[in-house]
Design an enzyme around this catalytic site. Structure first.
Site, PDB file in Angstrom:
ATOM      1  N   GLU A 136      -0.990   1.146  -8.740  1.00  0.00           N
ATOM      2  CA  GLU A 136      -0.370   2.187  -8.716  1.00  0.00           C
ATOM      3  C   GLU A 136       0.524   2.593 -10.069  1.00  0.00           C
ATOM      4  OE1 GLU A 136       0.303   4.527  -5.145  1.00  0.00           O
ATOM      5  OE2 GLU A 136      -0.306   6.621  -5.938  1.00  0.00           O
ATOM      6  N   GLY A 270       9.197   0.749  -3.407  1.00  0.00           N
ATOM      7  CA  GLY A 270       9.314   0.731  -1.861  1.00  0.00           C
ATOM      8  C   GLY A 270       8.169  -0.242  -1.253  1.00  0.00           C
ATOM      9  N   GLU A 273       0.514   0.440  -1.218  1.00  0.00           N
ATOM     10  CA  GLU A 273      -0.726   1.043  -0.017  1.00  0.00           C
ATOM     11  C   GLU A 273      -2.184   0.340  -0.348  1.00  0.00           C
ATOM     12  OE1 GLU A 273       0.165   3.729  -1.983  1.00  0.00           O
ATOM     13  OE2 GLU A 273      -1.190   5.094  -1.697  1.00  0.00           O
ATOM     14  N   HIS A 306       4.068   4.721   7.158  1.00  0.00           N
ATOM     15  CA  HIS A 306       3.261   5.671   5.707  1.00  0.00           C
ATOM     16  C   HIS A 306       2.425   4.884   5.272  1.00  0.00           C
ATOM     17  CE1 HIS A 306       4.931   7.586   1.941  1.00  0.00           C
ATOM     18  NE2 HIS A 306       3.566   7.229   1.606  1.00  0.00           N
ATOM     19  N   GLU A 307       2.464   4.345   5.088  1.00  0.00           N
ATOM     20  CA  GLU A 307       1.359   2.583   4.140  1.00  0.00           C
ATOM     21  C   GLU A 307       0.164   2.895   5.186  1.00  0.00           C
ATOM     22  OE1 GLU A 307       2.485   2.942   1.114  1.00  0.00           O
ATOM     23  OE2 GLU A 307       4.417   3.362   1.147  1.00  0.00           O
TER      24      GLU A 307
HETATM   25  N1  BES Z   1       2.148   4.923  -2.910  1.00  0.00           N
HETATM   26  C1  BES Z   1       3.321   5.151  -2.924  1.00  0.00           C
HETATM   27  C2  BES Z   1       4.127   3.641  -4.072  1.00  0.00           C
HETATM   28  C3  BES Z   1       4.015   4.107  -5.099  1.00  0.00           C
HETATM   29  C4  BES Z   1       4.917   5.270  -5.598  1.00  0.00           C
HETATM   30  C5  BES Z   1       3.201   3.670  -6.759  1.00  0.00           C
HETATM   31  C6  BES Z   1       5.536   5.627  -7.089  1.00  0.00           C
HETATM   32  C7  BES Z   1       3.021   3.921  -7.834  1.00  0.00           C
HETATM   33  C8  BES Z   1       4.292   4.785  -7.603  1.00  0.00           C
HETATM   34  C9  BES Z   1       3.812   4.418  -1.536  1.00  0.00           C
HETATM   35  O1  BES Z   1       2.933   4.649  -0.975  1.00  0.00           O
HETATM   36  C10 BES Z   1       4.690   4.912  -1.738  1.00  0.00           C
HETATM   37  O2  BES Z   1       4.650   5.917  -1.435  1.00  0.00           O
HETATM   38  N2  BES Z   1       5.789   4.468  -1.114  1.00  0.00           N
HETATM   39  C11 BES Z   1       7.139   5.023  -1.337  1.00  0.00           C
HETATM   40  C12 BES Z   1       8.130   4.790  -0.146  1.00  0.00           C
HETATM   41  C13 BES Z   1       7.811   5.314   0.946  1.00  0.00           C
HETATM   42  C14 BES Z   1       7.655   4.694   2.526  1.00  0.00           C
HETATM   43  C15 BES Z   1       8.384   6.665   1.009  1.00  0.00           C
HETATM   44  C16 BES Z   1       7.773   3.830  -2.142  1.00  0.00           C
HETATM   45  O3  BES Z   1       7.710   3.275  -2.833  1.00  0.00           O
HETATM   46  O4  BES Z   1       9.489   4.962  -2.306  1.00  0.00           O
HETATM   47 ZN    ZN Z   2       3.007   6.871  -0.042  1.00  0.00          ZN
END
Ligand code: BES
Ligand code: ZN
Length: 843
Positions: A136, A270, A273, A306-307
């Site tokens: 992603e 962080g 998913e 979250h994930e």
């Molecule tokens: N889908 C995101 C990860 C992501 C973020 C992919 C930006 C590509 C670009 C994932 O579900 C997510 O939101 N991750 C957060 C942590 C979450 C618990 C808030 C993150 O990576 O900060």
């Molecule tokens: Zn997310």
């Protein structure tokens, strides 16, 4: 915005199923692969366009299904700028099903995206590598040629040729292994559900995993590099609860067949998913809960929930295009609170969430804020969408809607939406429409006022002969003329009764017998600020401990601090509020009080530091006396967390000698490996660093290098930015660009910029090493580094930062950079206003 059509593939060929084989060579840092894509040709064409980047395509052929199965060669032409490959047949391809077959090669990069290498060190100090993926938003195309758009869903059958001695995982269940003559193993995985390319994942390395936990028929494991098995229990317990609870909430079974929660040593975000193969930073999955703070374990639980919420909201039902990611992220952020609240009600997660909401209000009060939803074309534009407005403002307005409709009716709408659109793609309005149908409320028009325009209102409340007069205005730190309005779900409480209104007009009267003690934004779910007329505010402050809930007290404090930033109130008034809260012993309220106290500490001139410290010492004392400096029998986790917070304020802001002395003892014990309450240990690590000499610095560095769990390691790492000396700070910046993992370096650099005394020194280092930072760190890092600039508020540095960043744009996040710069401007002006006033006040 760039033209959307420049970024969308033609729909002449659409994928149905990928048979994907990858052959990573970890030692050479390269991979080879082949993919067979079953496609449907929708209209006669002589070429097929798909995505590919940083790949060499060696061979491409096309076979028409049902025909004589002779593959027809295709000429592949790569366009790196467009990240596309055009495959030319030379003759027309008729509509119908075909098989595309491509062989390709690529590099296992160190950029933490696409198919990349991550490194880890074993107990003997030997370095090892593993290969993993992060797709992603638009990086699947860096691992294999594909139709890399979220609405081009397909089935994926992955197989991996794994070198001897290594293991692997992917999205689905393993269905077979073939040993190769050279000792390698071909591992084959079952077909995935119909899903988007950005959710595919595979990891190859010396992996270990826990025994699976059975979650109503779905096996769940934690996967990690060797030596970490003892840090997996918490994640398994939390993951199992969450998966079950979410399936029940959504009223749909988990859409895959297994779940692996995979800890990756180098990870840009962080967590991610990927269906059935959720990847995490180690510190956000692996923990020893006996040694971690409440904030650390709470964060892990939220990230896991979250994930897993994304498995339905995002993976099963997916946005049609990248402008829709805000909804999946906002919704997953909302669900993470709801899920963790259900798991551990004693953590009072929704109360803690008010702090996140406040942070979103803070960014959203800038001129440079943005609408939650905006048009997205290029990959960079998509990347810029993952910010506080998407996550925290988005989750806040989802929560506001849920509370306005009632949780049950809201959930009915969500269930209807998922059931209707499963395996499909949606526009954001599809969700509002489903909820609107389920509730018969004007959901879409209400939500549009929050989503399609930036900013939020401040609701002014005044007593009137007939009740309470409410006026909405746009809330901005730096004034600008603007008459936008919102549909604000307002809850007013007066005399024990709640009055609900959808405030649509600029001014509205709420009829009340006694408006003087009315609480506006009762319950605290609204995404707006409240400004009370003087007598209303005085009445609330006088009786805050009796009349206001924790969240409402938080709101009163935080709205006051926000008013200070806007110039509607003074720092002196904020200090009066702190005095009025001498009784306070709830964590979120103290977090707001602490933010203001630390902030004011940055505004006072050097001559007034000692007097301000003494003042803060007195303000914090009553609370410290209530909670005591030792862990007491029968305490809850939040009481302990509050103690840690107060120790931080007393040690760092007030320079309280007693507390600093105790902190030295706690930190020394922690350094020896003795059991210390984690809240005290964590607070002490920072307090001691702030006073630390070079020997202490060396000891911290050792502790960072030899830490036994990821949370402790990060505490010691980030504390390296808190040491008082200029040379110490320069050393830390150097470490950030050498030894420190690129995933952590941006956060460490941000802390260096935020240094109370030598922030300007850190800035000049960052400035002179900008090219190195850009080169070495993953592309999302620059905005993270720059989150540290906001307190560089002396006139020269502030101007220099603005000039430098005007010349060095950040394409993956210019909006966020503009926001950091505007915050710096807001705080610079605040210092100009307040420094002389504070000098008089403290004299
Ligand atoms: N889908 C995101 C990860 C992501 C973020 C992919 C930006 C590509 C670009 C994932 O579900 C997510 O939101 N991750 C957060 C942590 C979450 C618990 C808030 C993150 O990576 O900060
Ligand atoms: Zn997310």
């Amino acid at each position: 915005m760039s033209d959307l059509h420049d970024h969308r593939l033609p729909r002449t060929a659409v994928p149905l199923r990928y048979d994907l084989r990858l052959e990573p060579d970890l030692d050479a840092a390269t991979f080879g692969g082949s993919v067979t894509i079953e496609c449907r040709i929708e209209a006669e064409t002589s070429e097929i366009v798909l995505n590919a980047a940083e790949l060499d395509i060696d061979e491409a052929t096309l076979t028409v299904a049902g025909h004589d199965a002779t593959p027809m060669p295709l000429a592949a032409e790569l366009d790196e700028g467009a990240e596309r490959a055009t495959l030319r047949a030379g003759v027309p391809i008729a509509p119908g099903e075909v098989e595309l077959r491509l062989t390709f090669r690529g590099v296992l990069n160190d950029q933490l995206r696409g198919f990349y290498l991550s490194t880890w060190t074993d107990a003997d100090g030997a370095e090892h590598v593993l290969a993993t993926t992060q797709f992603e938003s638009t990086n699947a195309r860096r691992a294999f040629p594909c139709f890399d758009e979220p609405d081009l869903k397909a089935v994926f059958a992955v197989s991996l040729l794994v070198p001897p001695g290594l293991e692997c995982v992917s999205c689905e269940t393993e269905i077979g292994r073939d040993e190769q003559p050279d000792g390698a193993t071909l591992v084959r995985f079952a077909d995935t559900m119909l899903m988007s390319t950005y959710l595919v994942a595979f990891v190859v390395g010396e992996l270990e995993w826990t025994d699976p936990v059975d979650v109503d028929g779905v096996p769940m494991r934690v996967v990690h590099v060797p030596g970490k098995a003892h840090l997996t229990d918490f994640a398994l317990e939390c993951g199992a609860f969450s998966l079950r609870w979410l399936a029940d909430y959504f009223d749909l079974p988990y859409p895959g067949n297994k779940v692996d929660l995979v800890a990756i040593p180098d990870f840009a975000f962080g967590a991610m998913e990927n269906l059935g193969c959720v990847t995490f930073r180690e510190a956000l999955l692996l923990t020893d809960p006996d040694q971690a703070t409440q904030a650390e374990v709470g964060r892990i639980a939220l990230v896991i929930a979250h994930e897993l919420a994304h498995m339905w909201f995002g993976d099963l039902v997916t946005m049609e295009w990248w402008d829709g990611i805000w909804l999946k992220e906002a919704f997953a952020t909302f669900m993470e609170m709801a899920c963790v609240h259900a798991w551990k009600p004693e953590w009072r997660q929704w109360e803690q969430f008010t702090v996140d909401r406040a942070a979103a209000l803070d960014t959203d009060a800038l001129r440079s804020t943005r609408a939650i939803e905006f048009p997205v074309g290029s990959p960079d534009e998509a990347e810029a969408m993952y910010d506080i407005l998407t996550y925290e403002k988005g989750a806040s307005i989802v929560r506001m809607l849920e509370q306005y409709l009632t949780p049950e009716r809201f959930r009915d709408g969500v269930r209807a939406y998922l059931a209707r659109h499963q395996f499909g793609n949606t526009r954001n309005s599809d969700l509002w429409d489903a909820i609107e149908e389920a509730t018969d409320e004007p959901v879409r028009s209400t939500m549009d006022t929050w989503i399609l325009q930036g900013g939020h209102p401040v609701v002014e409340a005044e007593a009137d002969d007939d009740g309470l007069r409410l006026t909405q205005r746009v809330n901005r730190y730096l004034a600008d003329d603007d008459d936008r309005r919102w549909s604000v779900p307002v809850v007013v409480r007066s005399g024990g009764r709640e009055h609900r209104r959808l405030l649509v007009d600029r001014v509205e009267l709420v009829r009340l017998d006694d408006p003087i003690a009315a609480v506006v934004n009762a319950g605290g779910h609204g995404f707006y600020r409240v400004q009370y007329a003087t007598e209303l505010r005085a009445a609330l402050l006088a009786d805050a401990s009796e009349q206001l809930s924790t969240v409402e007290r938080f709101g009163l404090v935080d709205d006051t601090w926000s008013a200070v930033l806007s110039g509607r109130a003074t720092a002196a008034e904020f200090l009066d509020v702190v005095r009025a809260f001498a009784f306070e012993h709830d964590l979120p309220v103290w977090r707001a009080l602490g933010t203001g106290l630390r902030g004011i500490g940055r505004l006072v001139g050097p001559d007034d530091h000692d007097r301000y410290r003494a003042e803060v010492g007195e303000l914090v004392r009553p609370a410290l006396d209530i909670c005591g400096l030792e862990v007491a029998e029968g305490e809850g986790p939040l009481e302990r967390q509050l103690r840690g917070l107060l120790v931080g304020l007393a040690g760092s802001v007030a320079h309280d000698d007693e507390v600093i002395g105790l902190a030295r003892g706690w930190q020394a014990a922690d350094q020896r490996g003795d059991a210390v309450d984690p809240e005290l240990a964590a607070a002490a690590v920072t307090v001691v660093a702030e006073q630390g000499d070079d020997a202490t610095y060396a000891a911290y560095l050792d502790r960072f290098r030899g830490a036994t769990n990821p949370q402790q390691q990060l505490r010691y790492l980030y504390a390296l930015a808190a040491f008082p000396g200029r040379a110490q700070l320069e050393r830390t910046i150097d470490l950030a660009l050498t030894e420190v993992r690129s995933q952590n370096a941006p956060f460490l650099l941000a802390r260096c910029l935020d240094h109370g005394e030598h922030g300007a020194v850190a800035w000049s280092e960052v400035r002179s090493r900008w090219a190195e930072i850009t080169e070495r760190l993953p592309s999302v890092s620059l905005t993270r580094v720059l989150s540290g600039i906001r307190w560089l508020i002396d006139d020269d540095t502030s101007a220099d930062v603005a000039a430098f960043l005007a010349e060095h744009p950040v394409p993956q996040g210019q909006k966020t950079v503009d926001q950091h710069l505007e915050k710096l401007q807001v705080l610079t002006e605040l210092r100009r206003r307040e420094q002389p006033r504070l000098a008089t006040l403290l004299a």
